[in-house]
Write a protein that holds these residues in place. Structure first.
Motif, mmCIF file in Angstrom:
data_model
loop_
_atom_site.group_PDB
_atom_site.id
_atom_site.type_symbol
_atom_site.label_atom_id
_atom_site.label_comp_id
_atom_site.label_asym_id
_atom_site.label_seq_id
_atom_site.Cartn_x
_atom_site.Cartn_y
_atom_site.Cartn_z
ATOM 1 N N ASP A 116 0.816 -1.125 0.108
ATOM 2 C CA ASP A 116 0.037 -0.065 0.167
ATOM 3 C C ASP A 116 0.803 1.271 -0.035
ATOM 4 O O ASP A 116 1.957 1.300 0.328
ATOM 5 C CB ASP A 116 -1.184 -0.044 1.059
ATOM 6 N N PRO A 117 0.239 2.342 -0.402
ATOM 7 C CA PRO A 117 0.812 3.590 -0.454
ATOM 8 C C PRO A 117 1.671 4.043 1.115
ATOM 9 O O PRO A 117 0.860 3.918 2.022
ATOM 10 C CB PRO A 117 0.132 4.719 -0.854
ATOM 11 N N PRO B 167 2.493 13.217 0.054
ATOM 12 C CA PRO B 167 2.479 11.745 0.250
ATOM 13 C C PRO B 167 3.933 11.066 0.162
ATOM 14 O O PRO B 167 4.674 11.656 -0.727
ATOM 15 C CB PRO B 167 1.450 11.259 -1.059
ATOM 16 N N THR C 182 6.434 8.775 -1.300
ATOM 17 C CA THR C 182 6.218 8.178 -2.452
ATOM 18 C C THR C 182 7.015 6.590 -2.568
ATOM 19 O O THR C 182 7.641 6.565 -3.655
ATOM 20 C CB THR C 182 6.938 8.951 -3.615
ATOM 21 N N TYR D 255 5.785 2.477 -1.846
ATOM 22 C CA TYR D 255 5.104 1.673 -1.599
ATOM 23 C C TYR D 255 5.371 0.353 -0.619
ATOM 24 O O TYR D 255 6.811 -0.183 -0.747
ATOM 25 C CB TYR D 255 4.415 1.027 -2.947
ATOM 26 N N SER E 150 8.884 7.233 5.558
ATOM 27 C CA SER E 150 7.656 6.594 5.560
ATOM 28 C C SER E 150 7.505 5.759 6.939
ATOM 29 O O SER E 150 8.267 5.965 7.961
ATOM 30 C CB SER E 150 7.317 5.989 4.312
ATOM 31 N N PHE F 209 0.021 -0.697 -8.387
ATOM 32 C CA PHE F 209 0.120 0.205 -7.157
ATOM 33 C C PHE F 209 -1.238 1.255 -7.473
ATOM 34 O O PHE F 209 -1.557 1.602 -8.519
ATOM 35 C CB PHE F 209 1.293 1.270 -7.602
ATOM 36 N N ILE G 129 -1.017 6.871 -5.336
ATOM 37 C CA ILE G 129 -0.182 7.337 -4.308
ATOM 38 C C ILE G 129 -0.989 8.352 -3.206
ATOM 39 O O ILE G 129 -0.435 8.257 -2.019
ATOM 40 C CB ILE G 129 0.966 8.135 -4.936
ATOM 41 N N SER H 267 -5.105 5.302 0.285
ATOM 42 C CA SER H 267 -4.644 4.548 1.350
ATOM 43 C C SER H 267 -5.049 3.021 1.073
ATOM 44 O O SER H 267 -4.713 2.114 1.920
ATOM 45 C CB SER H 267 -5.075 4.910 2.417
ATOM 46 N N ASN I 254 7.331 5.274 -9.644
ATOM 47 C CA ASN I 254 6.024 4.538 -9.394
ATOM 48 C C ASN I 254 4.740 5.592 -9.738
ATOM 49 O O ASN I 254 3.894 5.138 -9.845
ATOM 50 C CB ASN I 254 6.181 4.030 -7.940
ATOM 51 N N TYR I 255 5.188 7.010 -9.661
ATOM 52 C CA TYR I 255 3.961 7.935 -9.815
ATOM 53 C C TYR I 255 3.443 7.598 -11.469
ATOM 54 O O TYR I 255 2.084 7.778 -11.409
ATOM 55 C CB TYR I 255 4.544 9.206 -9.945
ATOM 56 N N GLN J 299 0.963 4.207 -11.514
ATOM 57 C CA GLN J 299 -0.305 4.207 -10.720
ATOM 58 C C GLN J 299 -1.285 3.483 -11.407
ATOM 59 O O GLN J 299 -1.505 3.774 -12.574
ATOM 60 C CB GLN J 299 -0.670 5.503 -10.164
#
Length: 395
Positions: free
Chosen positions: A25-26, A34, A36, A38, A167, A195, A198, A201, A368-369, A372
């Protein structure tokens, strides 16, 4: 987010199992932004102790913070306690796994004679130091009927850890091509991830050793592109990026800009541990100029810099039209939805929309952006990467 992606780029420039799955999960928000990464949720030891590890296709070592942890970053989920596991054992420096570490030595004193001691350092200043161990890992069974346990997987017990860790992670799960990575140790032929947003949740699954049905809940055509071998770097997954289109214009970027050089530098990788996509300076400038010319909005000078981040001022709560962004790979085309390359936020002066792409060095990184709600399958035997748009929270 841009700064963390740039640091990640610097980091990358330095250096038979049962089908299983893990929840990913993000990361949570930090100061309203956020994180960034996972996070993969699994457990280590007997009885199982939960860990939360960054899913990282750009490295191979799997490691988590371990007690007594003299120097560790503070997390709600405390360090792993090896003394509470009946299946835990340290690996000697003579073990083959120890030989696959870049920096290792034989530990003495409190770690025990001949213990495999490692140092895993990154160009962004992040570092983990500890001993290489083995224990039972617990995953969710891929068929959803319970749990799958795999004994004797090697991992790093990090005792001295510092750097860019912001994170809720307790460590990193390497999914790269190296011998120490999780897919390599599980001896799986493939793995896939999908994914979720981002900024949300909702969790999704990472599948290891079970060919994903990319057509299930897909919202587009499944496409495939070869994974390119780079024998100078056996950890990252390289792709053959051919070009970029902004709006209806294919930009005049030579293919050599994205290609691997004979000395193993350059090239294009797909990376789950980097937030924003990073392009070489010349390619970024052409993308930057194309968006500046085609977006009919003023550049927001407070959040933009000449060649690192491009933002536009917009009316409050507006979502103006922006040109399409398309990445052309060998045999595949990734037509990105707006939410995978633009992001909006509000500041004291109004609303701002920004291009989620950075300028970097000669290594191109697909972050990863841009992944998504994209189901991505790594075929490790056929050396192919397949992807399709999907609602990842429904898989």
């Amino acid at each position: 987010m841009a700064a963390r992606s740039e640091a990640r780029a610097a980091r990358l420039l330095s250096a038979s199992g049962r089908a299983t799955s893990a929840r990913v999960d993000p990361g949570p928000y930090t100061n309203g932004v956020p994180d960034t990464e996972y996070l993969v949720h699994l457990a280590i030891g007997t009885p199982p102790q939960p860990v939360q590890l960054i899913l990282d296709t750009g490295s191979d070592l799997v490691w988590t913070q371990c007690r007594p942890c003299p120097v560790c970053f503070s997390r709600a989920l405390g360090p792993l306690d090896p003394s509470n596991s009946s299946t835990f054992h340290v690996l000697p420096c003579s073990s083959p796994m120890c030989d696959n570490l870049t920096w290792s030595s034989c530990g003495k004193q409190n770690w025990g004679n001949q213990t495999c001691v490692y140092v895993y350092a990154y160009a962004d200043g992040s570092i983990t130091t500890g001993h290489l161990d083995a224990d039972t890992f617990t995953f969710a069974a891929a068929d959803g009927t319970g749990q799958a346990t795999v004994p004797d997987l090697a991992f790093g017990c990090g005792l001295f850890n510092n750097g860019i860790f912001t994170s809720n992670e307790t460590g990193i799960a390497g999914f790269g091509r190296g011998v120490l990575s999780l897919p390599s140790q599980l001896k799986v032929d493939n793995f896939s991830h999908c994914f979720t947003a981002i900024t949300g949740s909702e969790p999704s699954s990472v599948l290891l050793g079970l060919p994903a049905n990319l057509y299930s809940d897909a919202s587009g055509e499944v496409q495939s592109t070869p994974l390119v071998q780079n024998f100078s770097s056996l950890k990252a997954y390289y792709l053959s990026l051919k070009g970029i289109t902004v709006g209806s214009t294919r930009l005049p970027i030579p293919e050599s800009t994205f290609a691997l050089k004979q000395d193993g530098t350059g090239g294009t990788i797909i990376d789950s541990g980097t937030g924003m996509t990073t392009l070489p300076q010349d390619a970024y400038k052409l993308v930057h100029d194309a968006f500046t010319a085609q977006v009919r909005l003023p550049v927001d000078n407070a959040t933009s810099s000449s060649l690192s981040q491009l933002c536009f001022s917009v009316p409050r709560r507006a979502k103006p039209d922006v040109p399409k962004l398309v990445l052309h790979f060998e045999g595949a085309t990734l037509d990105l939805p707006r939410e995978n390359y633009m992001f909006e936020f509000e500041d004291a002066g109004g609303s701002v929309t920004c291009l989620a792409i950075n300028a970097g060095d000669d290594l191109t990184i697909i972050g990863n952006y841009q992944q998504q709600n994209l189901h991505v399958l790594y075929d490790l035997v056929g050396n192919m990467l397949s992807f399709v748009p999907a609602q990842c929270n429904r898989l």
